[in-house]
Design a protein around this motif. Structure first.
Motif, mmCIF file in Angstrom:
data_model
loop_
_atom_site.group_PDB
_atom_site.id
_atom_site.type_symbol
_atom_site.label_atom_id
_atom_site.label_comp_id
_atom_site.label_asym_id
_atom_site.label_seq_id
_atom_site.Cartn_x
_atom_site.Cartn_y
_atom_site.Cartn_z
ATOM 1 N N UNK A 56 3.084 -4.513 -13.042
ATOM 2 C CA UNK A 56 1.886 -3.716 -12.747
ATOM 3 C C UNK A 56 1.628 -3.593 -11.258
ATOM 4 N N UNK A 57 1.949 -4.605 -10.510
ATOM 5 C CA UNK A 57 1.613 -4.609 -9.076
ATOM 6 C C UNK A 57 2.480 -3.646 -8.286
ATOM 7 N N UNK A 58 3.480 -3.036 -8.901
ATOM 8 C CA UNK A 58 4.353 -2.138 -8.155
ATOM 9 C C UNK A 58 3.665 -0.831 -7.777
ATOM 10 N N UNK A 59 2.629 -0.455 -8.502
ATOM 11 C CA UNK A 59 2.012 0.854 -8.263
ATOM 12 C C UNK A 59 0.489 0.681 -8.143
ATOM 13 N N UNK A 60 -0.090 1.553 -7.322
ATOM 14 C CA UNK A 60 -1.542 1.622 -7.206
ATOM 15 C C UNK A 60 -1.948 3.093 -7.096
ATOM 16 N N UNK A 61 -3.232 3.355 -7.443
ATOM 17 C CA UNK A 61 -3.728 4.728 -7.431
ATOM 18 C C UNK A 61 -4.971 4.797 -6.567
ATOM 19 N N UNK A 62 -5.105 5.871 -5.807
ATOM 20 C CA UNK A 62 -6.306 6.090 -4.989
ATOM 21 C C UNK A 62 -7.382 6.648 -5.917
ATOM 22 N N UNK A 63 -8.497 5.927 -6.144
ATOM 23 C CA UNK A 63 -9.479 6.326 -7.165
ATOM 24 C C UNK A 63 -10.040 7.724 -6.999
ATOM 25 N N UNK A 64 -10.309 8.165 -5.809
ATOM 26 C CA UNK A 64 -10.984 9.446 -5.633
ATOM 27 C C UNK A 64 -10.031 10.631 -5.481
ATOM 28 N N UNK A 65 -8.717 10.359 -5.266
ATOM 29 C CA UNK A 65 -7.754 11.457 -5.112
ATOM 30 C C UNK A 65 -6.723 11.525 -6.241
ATOM 31 N N UNK A 66 -6.488 10.450 -6.929
ATOM 32 C CA UNK A 66 -5.464 10.429 -7.966
ATOM 33 C C UNK A 66 -4.056 10.270 -7.430
ATOM 34 N N UNK A 67 -3.914 9.889 -6.160
ATOM 35 C CA UNK A 67 -2.600 9.704 -5.558
ATOM 36 C C UNK A 67 -2.019 8.354 -6.014
ATOM 37 N N UNK A 68 -0.814 8.378 -6.634
ATOM 38 C CA UNK A 68 -0.138 7.147 -7.045
ATOM 39 C C UNK A 68 0.843 6.774 -5.941
ATOM 40 N N UNK A 69 0.750 5.520 -5.486
ATOM 41 C CA UNK A 69 1.520 5.051 -4.324
ATOM 42 C C UNK A 69 2.334 3.822 -4.734
ATOM 43 N N UNK A 70 3.572 3.749 -4.205
ATOM 44 C CA UNK A 70 4.440 2.585 -4.447
ATOM 45 C C UNK A 70 3.873 1.393 -3.692
ATOM 46 N N UNK A 71 3.758 0.282 -4.406
ATOM 47 C CA UNK A 71 3.117 -0.890 -3.820
ATOM 48 C C UNK A 71 4.056 -2.108 -3.844
ATOM 49 N N UNK A 72 5.355 -1.891 -3.860
ATOM 50 C CA UNK A 72 6.315 -3.002 -3.898
ATOM 51 C C UNK A 72 7.733 -2.485 -3.712
ATOM 52 N N UNK A 73 8.675 -3.293 -4.090
ATOM 53 C CA UNK A 73 10.097 -2.964 -3.931
ATOM 54 C C UNK A 73 10.719 -2.730 -5.290
ATOM 55 N N UNK A 74 11.459 -1.619 -5.399
ATOM 56 C CA UNK A 74 12.093 -1.263 -6.665
ATOM 57 C C UNK A 74 13.521 -1.807 -6.728
ATOM 58 N N UNK A 75 14.011 -1.943 -7.942
ATOM 59 C CA UNK A 75 15.405 -2.362 -8.162
ATOM 60 C C UNK A 75 15.896 -1.687 -9.429
ATOM 61 N N UNK A 76 16.779 -0.719 -9.250
ATOM 62 C CA UNK A 76 17.300 0.038 -10.386
ATOM 63 C C UNK A 76 17.979 -0.882 -11.399
#
Length: 795
Positions: A289-309
């Motif tokens: 869950x901690x990998x992603x966050x959303x800006x409440x007033x804009x709906x922008x989803x932002x990467x909040x961690x490091x991905x690994x395919x």
């Protein structure tokens, strides 16, 4: 309707799995077994030895074993009966996750000869995981003004199983106002709550429903969630997203803070009921869950961690848009994030089996090592090629199965040329940029006894002085063997057939030293010719041999011996006797050879008188004319005979000469021919003697020149000669010069027979002729020539 649909889906998926399994088995060309997960220890999997065509009695002698690189010791083989069985608990979900096909790859290895088989054991899913909801209770807020048929999304349950065991069916507790809506599409299964009868907050403000989910396994497992539905008043327009599903692709190396997507929802209400706040309800997998966050007033989803395919390649975000009414309404959407692979994993190479050292007599095709390669990336980034460096080696890589290679022998080996091979196995993927990894291997070559001991020369010639001390070291033989260890441990011995040599020569078995067991006598034995054998300690034993010729070198150990009596008496008629008149001759022999046998004659200083002796001929002659006045006198001559050895050895002979006057001529006429005769009786034949002698000498000289030239043109090169302890003396010339020929009794011991032969020693010197000769005295000239220059006599 739900039951019929479920049966149809089950049959369809089952047929698909059967076809996929059959095609996979046909393509692999290897053994394939299957076993349910969670099977107990000892569960029968298959008769692997029988299926591979191996005899059970061969398993232990041929070191039958299995190797699993990635899956620990889940499976094991009973070496007594060749049965593959479960060795430890297997959890398919832990091993393969949600992958529909889960298999364990095994390498089966047997020795003598080495063979490698590949076996895949499919882990069958069992219904050991019940479907579960994320929460035990889910709250819904629904305006009473919502129309019949309105759908409210519900979060479905999760089941860790696969296939039929993960096919879920939902049931809602009886309700007159609500029913379930469950749809399946390519992206996701949609679950929602549908209003089937208008709501009345004043009638029922809170509805309690139980949502039950069951899977398709046997036995059936289920899970439940409580639905608390609060009926709201007034705010009757929820926010609505412009898309129900958002799809995003993202590289796995995206940096923290990267914007993924901007959600957009609208609300038809006015005022505060129109203001929307965005939030994330859930992320699947939930542990991230901690990998992603959303800006409440804009709906922008932002990467909040490091991905690994390689860890997770697909994320599902359920987003919610809620208005700010006192009784808020919400809209929902789904965001599917597909992670794209980046070539960020270096290929791996590992050696699962290595046969060292490799015997140099191994046949072409022998498996030296088994190598496995892998790459955690996907697509071209995970496709690897394997290569060997250097390429000019008697070894090559052969692909055996998927990412498995065998290092096999491509050419015959020779340890004496190359004792070991250092090679590098390189694995490279097809990504951009390409990544590679290497592993170094050292393949030592095992020695076999394929080289016989060899001597530096085919034969050796050794010179040893006679009269050597018993046990003297005369020479050292050395044979080399390019093998190693016991295969190169050389020992020496004389040919067992040469029994006659046992009392003369011995060889040390380890050092190769030759010893003379007894003193050698040149006069009895001149040559020892024999073979020395060398053998190694390998299996089989290999041998080499060499011929040794031991020449005995003469020493001056024999005193000259005068032939005939050492005391002689001679009566000489004094007629007149001219100077140079030959009176007699001393004959002596020496058993030695060369300089040691070259004799010279001298008169003792004290009794020279009118006499002289030929230095090398031994002829006694007068130095002046004798007259009748000296008749009646008697003289004793002491002749000293010496050889040319170092030190010189000598003997003496005594000659008594009685001078007889001419009045006694009648008594001595009978002796004159033996002493040389008088000029009157021999003068007529002198010319004949002289001409004959000159012709004979000239013919011999011309013949010697012809033979010498022929030998120089046709003789092959001589073998190298080796001298034993001491210095060998070779006779070449003399400062005085004469012709002298020696033909003595000699022995040569050679081979097995020990045959004796004769050897002649010939020493050639320039003739020495007296400087002055009186004219008309032909007898004295002939005597001088014969006695000093042209005399040839056996010693």
């Amino acid at each position: 309707m739900f039951v019929l649909g479920r049966d149809y889906l089950l049959k369809k998926q089952l047929l698909h799995l059967i076809l996929l399994h059959t095609a996979w088995e046909m393509g692999s060309g290897q053994l394939h077994y299957s076993v349910p997960e969670e099977s107990q220890h000892g569960t029968f999997v298959g008769r692997i030895a029988q299926d591979l065509g191996l005899e059970v009695s061969e398993l232990v002698p041929r070191m039958f074993r299995i190797v699993s690189k990635e899956h620990k010791d889940y499976l094991e083989v009973n070496a007594q009966n060749g049965i593959l069985f479960v060795n430890s608990r297997i959890d398919r979900e832990e091993l393969c996750g949600k992958n529909p096909l889960c298999a364990i790859h095994l390498e089966v290895i047997v020795d003598n000869p080495l063979r490698v088989f590949h076996v895949e054991v499919e882990i069958k899913d069992i219904n050991d995981n019940a479907p579960i909801f994320r929460t035990k209770e889910e709250k819904l807020f629904i305006l009473e003004s919502r129309l019949v048929g309105s759908i409210f999304p519900l979060e479905g349950a999760l089941d860790a199983d696969v296939g039929t065991n993960a096919q879920l069916t939902y049931h809602l507790s009886p309700s007159e106002h609500f029913m379930l809506d469950f749809q399946t599409n390519s992206d996701d299964n949609s679950l929602g709550l549908v209003i089937k009868k208008p709501l009345d907050r004043e009638d029922i403000s809170l509805h309690h429903l139980l949502l039950t989910v069951t899977d398709g396994g046997q036995p059936v497992l289920s899970g439940t969630v409580q639905l608390l539905i609060t009926v709201l008043d007034v705010n009757d327009n929820p926010p609505v997203f412009n898309q129900s599903v958002y799809k995003v692709q993202l590289l796995e190396n995206a940096s923290n803070g990267t914007s993924l997507v901007k959600l957009n929802a609208t609300d038809l209400d006015e005022g505060i009921n129109k203001v929307i706040a965005y939030s994330i309800r859930s992320v699947t997998p939930s542990k991230l869950d901690v990998l992603f966050r959303i800006v409440p007033n804009t709906g922008q989803i932002i990467l909040n961690g490091k991905l690994d395919y390689e860890d997770t390649n697909l994320y599902e975000i359920r987003a919610e848009a809620t208005d700010k009414s006192a009784y808020p309404l919400s809209g929902h959407c789904k965001v599917l994030i597909e992670i794209l692979d980046v070539n960020d994993n270096i290929p791996e190479v590992s050696v699962t089996f290595l046969l060292v050292p490799v015997p140099e007599d191994s046949s072409v095709g022998t498996v030296v090592a088994s190598i496995s390669v892998s790459d955690k990336d996907a697509g071209a980034n995970g496709q690897v090629t394997c290569s060997l460096w250097p390429t000019m080696l008697p070894l090559k890589l052969v692909s055996t199965f998927k990412n498995y290679y065998s290092l096999i022998l491509a050419e015959p080996l020779d340890r004496e040329k190359v004792a070991e091979y250092k090679l590098i196995v390189t694995v490279q993927d097809q990504g951009s940029p390409s990544l590679s990894a290497s592993s170094s291997l050292v393949v030592p070559i095992g020695d076999v006894n394929d080289n016989a001991p060899a001597f530096a020369q085919s034969s050796y010639t050794v010179f040893v002085k006679e009269n050597n001390p018993p046990g003297a070291h005369i020479f050292t033989l050395s044979a080399s063997d390019p093998d190693v260890a016991e295969n190169a441990l050389v020992s020496y011995w004389l040919d067992e057939k040469l029994l006659s040599l046992s009392s003369y020569i011995s060889v040390h078995s380890e050092s190769g030293n030759l010893y003379a067991l007894q003193p050698l006598d040149y006069e009895e034995l001149k040559l020892l010719e024999f073979q020395v054998n060398a053998k190694d300690a390998g299996l089989p034993v290999l041998c080499g041999n060499v011929t040794v010729q031991v020449f005995v070198v003469d020493e001056n150990d024999n005193v000259p011996v005068v032939s005939g009596p050492e005391d002689m008496t001679l009566a000489l008629l004094v007629v007149p006797v001219m100077a140079g008149y030959v009176v007699s001759k001393i004959h002596a022999l020496d058993a030695d050879s060369g300089y040691n046998a070259w004799l010279r004659y001298e008169l003792h200083e004290t009794n020279r008188g009118p006499w002289q002796v030929g230095l090398y001929s031994g002829q006694i002659s007068t130095t002046r004319a004798l007259d009748e006045m000296e008749g009646g006198s008697s003289q004793s001559l002491l002749v000293l005979v010496k050889d040319h050895g170092q030190p010189a050895l000598s003997t003496t002979a005594t000659l008594s000469v009685s001078l007889v006057a001419s009045t006694h001529v009648t008594h001595i006429d009978a002796h004159l021919p033996r002493m040389g005769g008088s000029p009157k009786t021999t003068g007529d034949n002198v010319n004949i003697y002289l001409i004959t002698a000159i012709c004979l000498v000239s013919s011999l000289f011309l013949l010697a020149i012809i033979v010498y030239m022929a030998l120089r043109c046709h003789c092959p090169p001589k073998e190298p000669m080796v001298y034993g302890p001491g210095t060998a003396t070779l006779v070449c010339a003399s400062e005085v010069g004469s012709w002298s020929y020696s033909n003595r009794h000699s022995h040569i011991l050679a081979g097995v027979s020990g045959e004796a032969g004769a050897k002649s020693d010939l020493m050639v010197f320039s003739p020495g002729i007296p400087a002055t000769v009186e004219n008309g005295k032909q007898q004295d000239l002939l005597s001088a020539m014969v006695s000093e220059s042209l005399f040839i006599s056996p010693w």
